[in-house]
Structures are given as C-alpha cells and as structure tokens.
Design a protein around this motif. Structure first.
Motif, PDB file in Angstrom:
ATOM      1  N   ARG A 197       0.851  -1.203   0.000  1.00  0.00           N
ATOM      2  CA  ARG A 197       0.000   0.000   0.000  1.00  0.00           C
ATOM      3  C   ARG A 197       0.884   1.251   0.000  1.00  0.00           C
ATOM      4  O   ARG A 197       0.623   2.210  -0.732  1.00  0.00           O
ATOM      5  N   LEU A 198       1.942   1.224   0.821  1.00  0.00           N
ATOM      6  CA  LEU A 198       2.863   2.374   0.841  1.00  0.00           C
ATOM      7  C   LEU A 198       3.567   2.493  -0.509  1.00  0.00           C
ATOM      8  O   LEU A 198       3.705   3.581  -1.077  1.00  0.00           O
ATOM      9  N   GLN A 199       4.005   1.334  -1.030  1.00  0.00           N
ATOM     10  CA  GLN A 199       4.731   1.350  -2.307  1.00  0.00           C
ATOM     11  C   GLN A 199       3.847   1.890  -3.435  1.00  0.00           C
ATOM     12  O   GLN A 199       4.283   2.688  -4.260  1.00  0.00           O
ATOM     13  N   TYR A 200       2.581   1.458  -3.453  1.00  0.00           N
ATOM     14  CA  TYR A 200       1.683   1.900  -4.537  1.00  0.00           C
ATOM     15  C   TYR A 200       1.367   3.395  -4.409  1.00  0.00           C
ATOM     16  O   TYR A 200       1.172   4.079  -5.412  1.00  0.00           O
ATOM     17  N   ALA A 201       1.304   3.897  -3.168  1.00  0.00           N
ATOM     18  CA  ALA A 201       1.066   5.338  -2.988  1.00  0.00           C
ATOM     19  C   ALA A 201       2.224   6.122  -3.621  1.00  0.00           C
ATOM     20  O   ALA A 201       2.010   7.110  -4.328  1.00  0.00           O
ATOM     21  N   VAL A 202       3.446   5.631  -3.405  1.00  0.00           N
ATOM     22  CA  VAL A 202       4.621   6.305  -3.979  1.00  0.00           C
ATOM     23  C   VAL A 202       4.625   6.169  -5.503  1.00  0.00           C
ATOM     24  O   VAL A 202       4.822   7.145  -6.232  1.00  0.00           O
ATOM     25  N   ILE A 203       4.374   4.937  -5.975  1.00  0.00           N
ATOM     26  CA  ILE A 203       4.391   4.712  -7.432  1.00  0.00           C
ATOM     27  C   ILE A 203       3.347   5.594  -8.124  1.00  0.00           C
ATOM     28  O   ILE A 203       3.623   6.193  -9.170  1.00  0.00           O
ATOM     29  N   SER A 204       2.159   5.697  -7.550  1.00  0.00           N
ATOM     30  CA  SER A 204       1.126   6.439  -8.279  1.00  0.00           C
ATOM     31  C   SER A 204       1.458   7.931  -8.337  1.00  0.00           C
ATOM     32  O   SER A 204       1.241   8.564  -9.372  1.00  0.00           O
ATOM     33  N   GLU A 205       2.019   8.495  -7.266  1.00  0.00           N
ATOM     34  CA  GLU A 205       2.381   9.916  -7.329  1.00  0.00           C
ATOM     35  C   GLU A 205       3.574  10.109  -8.279  1.00  0.00           C
ATOM     36  O   GLU A 205       3.628  11.099  -9.014  1.00  0.00           O
ATOM     37  N   ALA A 206       4.506   9.144  -8.288  1.00  0.00           N
ATOM     38  CA  ALA A 206       5.636   9.218  -9.222  1.00  0.00           C
ATOM     39  C   ALA A 206       5.108   9.260 -10.667  1.00  0.00           C
ATOM     40  O   ALA A 206       5.548  10.067 -11.499  1.00  0.00           O
ATOM     41  N   TRP A 207       4.144   8.413 -10.937  1.00  0.00           N
ATOM     42  CA  TRP A 207       3.559   8.309 -12.286  1.00  0.00           C
ATOM     43  C   TRP A 207       2.885   9.625 -12.681  1.00  0.00           C
ATOM     44  O   TRP A 207       3.060  10.139 -13.787  1.00  0.00           O
ATOM     45  N   ARG A 208       2.133  10.190 -11.727  1.00  0.00           N
ATOM     46  CA  ARG A 208       1.424  11.455 -12.018  1.00  0.00           C
ATOM     47  C   ARG A 208       2.423  12.590 -12.253  1.00  0.00           C
ATOM     48  O   ARG A 208       2.248  13.399 -13.169  1.00  0.00           O
ATOM     49  N   LEU A 209       3.484  12.647 -11.440  1.00  0.00           N
ATOM     50  CA  LEU A 209       4.452  13.741 -11.585  1.00  0.00           C
ATOM     51  C   LEU A 209       5.142  13.692 -12.945  1.00  0.00           C
ATOM     52  O   LEU A 209       5.335  14.716 -13.590  1.00  0.00           O
ATOM     53  N   VAL A 210       5.498  12.475 -13.401  1.00  0.00           N
ATOM     54  CA  VAL A 210       6.107  12.354 -14.727  1.00  0.00           C
ATOM     55  C   VAL A 210       5.061  12.673 -15.793  1.00  0.00           C
ATOM     56  O   VAL A 210       5.324  13.437 -16.733  1.00  0.00           O
ATOM     57  N   GLY A 211       3.874  12.129 -15.614  1.00  0.00           N
ATOM     58  CA  GLY A 211       2.794  12.337 -16.599  1.00  0.00           C
ATOM     59  C   GLY A 211       2.420  13.803 -16.751  1.00  0.00           C
ATOM     60  O   GLY A 211       2.074  14.262 -17.837  1.00  0.00           O
ATOM     61  N   GLU A 212       2.501  14.543 -15.653  1.00  0.00           N
ATOM     62  CA  GLU A 212       2.140  15.974 -15.712  1.00  0.00           C
ATOM     63  C   GLU A 212       3.322  16.841 -16.143  1.00  0.00           C
ATOM     64  O   GLU A 212       3.233  18.070 -16.155  1.00  0.00           O
ATOM     65  N   GLY A 213       4.442  16.219 -16.502  1.00  0.00           N
ATOM     66  CA  GLY A 213       5.594  16.960 -17.002  1.00  0.00           C
ATOM     67  C   GLY A 213       6.348  17.727 -15.927  1.00  0.00           C
ATOM     68  O   GLY A 213       7.051  18.689 -16.214  1.00  0.00           O
TER      69      GLY A 213
END
Ligand code: NAI
Length: 319
Positions: A197-213
């Motif tokens: 759960r902690l890992q997925y919270a980090v992964i999803s924000e990482a994904w959004r930050l890259v996705g949002e440029g």
C-alpha cells in the motif's frame, strides 16, 4: 542466533522465494526440507543455495553462526508432501501466486498436519480469508509475506486470518526474530497489506508527476534513491515527522495545513498505460535494456548494494 535449533521447517516451492527462505531458516540453525513438485527445480535450487552460501561466507555476509557447510547440511530436498511435513514445526508455502493452487496445497496440508505445526504462506497479494477459510487447522494459519530478496531485506509482514490463534502470531513472530528477520504484525487483513500500500502510494504519485511533465523519470527515481530513501533505510515516515520538528505534535501544528493543501492537489489513480507508460518504459530501458542479460546484471548490482546496506545497518546497530 543459536546453532543447531531443535525443530524442522518445511519450505513448499523451491523458486526464487522458497530458496531464500530455506537459506534464512538454515542460517538460524533449523533443519529445512525443501519440497517441490518438480525434482529438477529442487536440484537447481540446492545448487543455487550451495553457490550462494559459499559466496556469502567469503564476503562475510553469511547469516547466523554456523559455517556454510554446516548450514548446507541442514537443507534437503523432498518431492513427497507427507514425508516432507513429518515432524515439522513450521511450514512456509512459496508456490506461484495462484489462489486455486495455494488453496489446494493448504487443503492437502490440512489433512496431514498435526495441531501444533504453523501453516504460513508467502503470498504477496492473497488475503488470509481467501486462503484459509474453512480449513480445519485455520487457527494455525498465517501469512508471512517477505520482501524480495528476503536474505538482505529482513521485513516480514505477518497477517492473521480472523480465526488465527494469537499464539500462532506470537510463535511466528518469535521464529522470525530468531532467524534474523524483522517481523511486523498486521492486526487485520487489508488488500496489499502495508508494504505494497505504501509502495503503490509512492508509485502512483511518481507516475502522475512524470505524466504531468513536472520531472523526468530518471530524476524522479533520484528523488527516492538520493533523497527520501536514504532516510527511510533507517527511520520510518512517522518518526521522520517526529524528528523534523520539536516532536510529532509540533510537526502537525507546523505542517498540517501545508500537507493537507498538497495532498488535495494529488490526482486520480493512474491507469499505468498509454503515452506515460511508453515514456517511462523508454527512459528505464535507456538505463537498463529490458532483456534478461541487462536486467539480471542490474538485479545483481541491486543485491550487492542491499548487501552493503544490510552490513552497514548491522555495524551501526552494534555500535
Ligand atoms: P517461483 O515461480 O519462482 O517459484 C514457485 C515454485 O513453486 C516453483 O519452484 C514451482 O516448481 C513450485 N510449485 C509449483 N506448484 C507446486 C506445488 N503444487 N507444490 C509445490 N511446489 C510447487 O515463485 P516465487 O517468485 O518464488 O513466489 C512464490 C510466492 O512468494 C508467491 O506467492 C509470491 O507472491 C510470493 N512472493 C514473491 C516475491 C517476489 O518478489 N518474487 C516477494 C514476496 C513474496
């Protein structure tokens, strides 16, 4: 860790995780039966364990107080389940992550085990209520979820079924400590347990930050490996809050509003596909091409770093 513990452990499934568990239990001085349905898997696993233990001994990273030779003599292979579990005090299941297969194995074990042995699963994702409900020996069942590679990353999440006896959790906790792992107790089951759960919270924000440029994939990873991760190898997020102000209450007073403001700007759960997936995949492959040769070399490098970190943590604790 004491040499030559009384008691025998059975590891069911001799793949990546089963091999590691066998090494960790032997390091704690336990006799280990490594059971698999495929004889060749056991042979390969025993060869792998032998090579690994000898190398670990040379580098001073072998667990426990026994020599590699002695630890190896504690591990034997077995392809008959009934013979394997005879006289066992603890069974660690490490078969592929398929609910029906695991339910079948625990159903078989339920018919042949006594009322004392602990039945434990390495599952990363399957909830105890899915795995153990209806078993005659459900009181003796628990999930003990390791982190890959368990030899260097000691955390084990203990997740009980609602009908698991508290003594099963206590005994598993004590056993994990005895073999040098770092067990944590989940009071009740939850999807993803805690680590993922902690890992997925980090992964999803990482994904959004890259996705949002906001940042490149390579720099995003550096934020963790040269930033947050440095601290998290020694101090968890809650203690970090406590230390980053004059105690937790003061941290909340100072940063509560700011945290809530930032958290309210987090986007929805990503779909982990499409253009962002392509962009991240391309960036990762530039560093490590996604073929077995390059991936394995990078994994070996990772394990070497983890070994060094484990050594450092041990040294710092003994100071
Ligand atoms: P693996 O595929 O490397 O090994 C599975 C082994 O089980 C193979 O040796 C296979 O021959 C054996 N097997 C298949 N059917 C069997 C049966 N009926 N009886 C006995 N053995 C049987 O899988 P891996 O990666 O070792 O995963 C095992 C478990 O550990 C899974 O539940 C997984 O979710 C969990 N886990 C895996 C992690 C990882 O990073 N790979 C991390 C933490 C947990």
């Amino acid at each position: 860790m004491e040499p030559a513990q009384a008691g025998q452990v059975v590891v069911i499934g001799s793949g990546l995780i089963g091999r590691s568990w066998a090494m960790v239990f032997a390091g704690g001085g336990f006799r280990v039966k490594l059971y698999d349905v495929v004889q060749q898997q056991i042979t390969t696993a025993l060869e792998y364990i032998s090579k690994e233990m000898k190398e670990l001994e040379k580098s001073g990273m072998l667990k426990g107080t026994l020599s590699a030779e002695k630890q190896l003599s504690l591990i034997s292979g077995c392809t008959d389940l009934k013979t394997a579990v005879e006289g066992a005090m603890f069974i660690q299941e490490c078969t592929p992550e398929k609910l029906e297969l695991k339910k079948k194995i625990f159903g078989q074990l339920d018919l042949i085990v006594n009322n004392d042995v602990i039945l434990s699963s390495s599952t990363s994702t399957l909830l105890p209520t899915k795995l153990f409900t209806g078993l005659k020996h459900v009181k003796q069942c628990i999930v003990a979820h390791p982190v890959n590679p368990p030899y260097y990353v000691p955390l084990v999440e203990l997740v009980p079924h609602p009908e698991t006896e508290p003594s099963t959790v206590d005994k598993t906790h004590a056993l994990m400590k005895k073999i040098g792992q770092s067990p944590v107790r989940l009071i009740k089951e939850i999807d993803g347990f805690v680590l993922n759960r902690l890992q997925y919270a980090v992964i999803s924000e990482a994904w959004r930050l890259v996705g949002e440029g906001v940042i490149s994939p390579a720099d995003l990873d550096l934020v963790m490996s040269d930033g947050l991760g440095m601290r998290y190898a020694f101090i968890g997020p809650l203690e970090t809050m406590h230390l980053n102000a004059e105690g937790m209450t003061n941290y909340c007073e100072r940063y509560r509003e700011g945290m809530i403001h930032v958290l309210n700007t987090f986007g929805p759960v990503p779909d982990f596909s499409g253009e962002i997936e392509q962009q991240i995949s391309q960036a990762m492959s530039e560093k490590t091409p996604a073929d077995p040769e390059h991936l394995n070399a990078r994994r070996a490098g990772r394990d070497e770093c983890l070994m060094g970190l484990a050594k450092l943590k041990k040294q710092m604790k003994s100071n």
